[in-house]
Design an enzyme around this catalytic site. Structure first.
Site, PDB file in Angstrom:
ATOM      1  N   LYS A  80      27.474  77.963   4.995  1.00  0.00           N
ATOM      2  CA  LYS A  80      28.237  77.566   3.809  1.00  0.00           C
ATOM      3  C   LYS A  80      27.613  78.240   2.600  1.00  0.00           C
ATOM      4  O   LYS A  80      26.413  78.566   2.621  1.00  0.00           O
ATOM      5  CB  LYS A  80      28.165  76.040   3.659  1.00  0.00           C
ATOM      6  CG  LYS A  80      29.286  75.445   2.842  1.00  0.00           C
ATOM      7  CD  LYS A  80      30.519  75.133   3.669  1.00  0.00           C
ATOM      8  CE  LYS A  80      31.614  74.576   2.799  1.00  0.00           C
ATOM      9  NZ  LYS A  80      32.813  74.238   3.539  1.00  0.00           N
ATOM     10  N   GLY A 179      42.960  62.994  -3.576  1.00  0.00           N
ATOM     11  CA  GLY A 179      42.831  64.446  -3.723  1.00  0.00           C
ATOM     12  C   GLY A 179      44.088  65.157  -3.286  1.00  0.00           C
ATOM     13  O   GLY A 179      44.444  65.160  -2.104  1.00  0.00           O
ATOM     14  N   GLY A 181      44.924  68.500  -3.613  1.00  0.00           N
ATOM     15  CA  GLY A 181      44.733  69.939  -3.732  1.00  0.00           C
ATOM     16  C   GLY A 181      45.407  70.670  -2.586  1.00  0.00           C
ATOM     17  O   GLY A 181      46.428  70.214  -2.051  1.00  0.00           O
ATOM     18  N   VAL A 183      44.842  70.962   0.545  1.00  0.00           N
ATOM     19  CA  VAL A 183      45.073  70.209   1.780  1.00  0.00           C
ATOM     20  C   VAL A 183      45.844  68.912   1.503  1.00  0.00           C
ATOM     21  O   VAL A 183      46.871  68.641   2.134  1.00  0.00           O
ATOM     22  CB  VAL A 183      43.739  69.871   2.500  1.00  0.00           C
ATOM     23  CG1 VAL A 183      44.005  69.094   3.782  1.00  0.00           C
ATOM     24  CG2 VAL A 183      42.951  71.125   2.796  1.00  0.00           C
TER      25      VAL A 183
END
Ligand code: NAI
Length: 362
Positions: A80, A179, A181, A183
């Site tokens: 990551k 959320g 966004g 997804v």
């Protein structure tokens, strides 16, 4: 001038910190494990309060990628990257190009992709400096992974429903999405057509209200959201949200969403089990995007239908896991970790063929 230094961190294959003050770059790349293949994982661009917060995040996220890849059998390892910056103000082409040079310095040990704060277009800019980037919007690559992540989350929600209510249908179920966004919004869209009742929350209230108009949903504003009554809570924003403060407040029967590292601590899985809340381990339910990004390295090339089949299996993987956890009276996150560790130990799904990175050289 770009400066890269290696940080010796126990339990990690390689961690680097890079700075390029001229363009405002300060980033970390962590490679947790490469035992099943080169480490692949997203690039998070976020205004961390401290450098240490960024380092802790990249370490947690890269380890999560090792476990995610091991269960999804993608032939990749766990990596990551995080860039300490506000994506709305600080993200410039020069910063991304400099980050591209940092990725390139690892010569394919780490492959970048989108994450919070970075987009497919940003990956194209990074790609100007390195071929070690996946999920690019070009013919030789796999494009935006979020639609696969969203479909995988939907399949996970179906598995939860099957396990608890004995039907995979989510019609009439109340699902609370945090959320909206890349997804979260796609999950909301799928659930709208499925006939679920939606409750929505986003730190950006405007986004939540806009989505609510589309999906005839209810909006909950603010951050005091954990006591919202629903059938399934679907976290699709930041990690660490399931902890000793929030878990006692929950009024849902299950948690199943895309956010990485939802549990602040592994012991929070026991807290959820004690409250009889079924938890779909994040690194299993959100693996759709990884499955898509890694499929571009298949020797036969990228085929969306192959990825669709693989993502659909998230349903079976979770159903089996729920049954195993119930039978063994263990938290689902513990069982998920055990399966991942078994796959790592026995090199299940290890990549044998060399990746042709030249296909993505711009
Ligand atoms: P995104 O950046 O497109 O969307 C995140 C959304 O959450 C934004 O609308 C933002 O305003 C909102 N948000 C941020 N903090 C919040 C808070 N405290 N409360 C409420 N809303 C908040 O990110 P994306 O790509 O949709 O990813 C969502 C989560 O899923 C992340 O944790 C990411 O790591 C994870 N994930 C994403 C994958 C993908 O394919 N994009 C793959 C696997 C995991």
């Amino acid at each position: 001038m770009l400066a890269i230094k290696v940080l010796p961190i126990k339990g990690y294959k390689k961690v680097i910190e890079a700075t390029d003050p001229e363009v405002g770059l300060h980033c970390f790349i962590a490679i947790h494990s490469s035992s099943l293949g080169p480490a692949l994982g997203g690039t998070r661009i976020f205004p961390y309060a401290t450098t240490n917060d960024a380092l802790i995040d990249v370490l947690r996220l890269s380890k999560g990628m090792t476990y995610k890849s091991a269960i999804a059998e993608t032939g990749t390892g766990g990596g990551k990257s995080v860039i300490i910056a506000n994506p709305k103000v600080d993200k410039t082409d020069r910063l991304l190009q400099s980050f591209g040079q940092v990725v390139d310095s690892l010569q394919g040990e780490y492959i970048a992709a989108e994450d919070i704060g970075s987009t497919v277009d940003d990956m194209l800019i990074i790609n100007q400096k390195t071929p070690y980037v996946s999920a690019l919007p070009i013919a030789t690559s796999s494009g935006d992974p979020s639609r696969f992540t969203a479909w995988g989350v939907f399949r996970g929600l179906q598995a939860v429903s099957k396990h608890i209510w004995k039907t995979a249908s989510l019609r009439g179920k109340t699902i609370f999405i945090q959320g909206l966004g890349s997804v979260g919004d796609k999950v909301a869209n799928i659930l709208f057509w499925e006939g679920a009742h939606l409750i929505l929350n986003d730190i950006d209230n405007k986004k939540a209200h806009q989505a609510a108009l589309l999906y005839d949903a209810q909006v909950v504003e603010g951050s005091d959201i954990f006591g919202v009554k629903c059938d399934i809570f679907c976290p699709c924003a930041m990690g660490g949200i399931l902890n000793s403060t929030t878990i006692p407040q929950l009024k849902c029967q299950a948690i199943a969403g895309a956010a990485n590292n939802q549990l602040l601590d592994e012991s929070n899985g026991i807290d959820l089990m004690k409250r009889n809340i079924l938890y779909a381990p994040d690194f299993i339910i959100n693996a759709g995007g990884l499955m898509s990004a890694t499929a571009e390295y298949n020797p036969e090339g990228y085929h969306p239908l192959v990825v669709r089949d693989k993502v659909n299996h998230i349903y079976d993987t979770l159903l089996k896991l729920f049954m195993k956890a119930e039978k063994e009276e263990k938290p689902t996150n513990v069982v998920a970790n055990e399966i991942a560790e078994h796959n790592l130990q026995h090199e299940v799904g290890k990549r044998m063929a060399k990746i042709n990175f030249e296909k993505n050289r711009s």
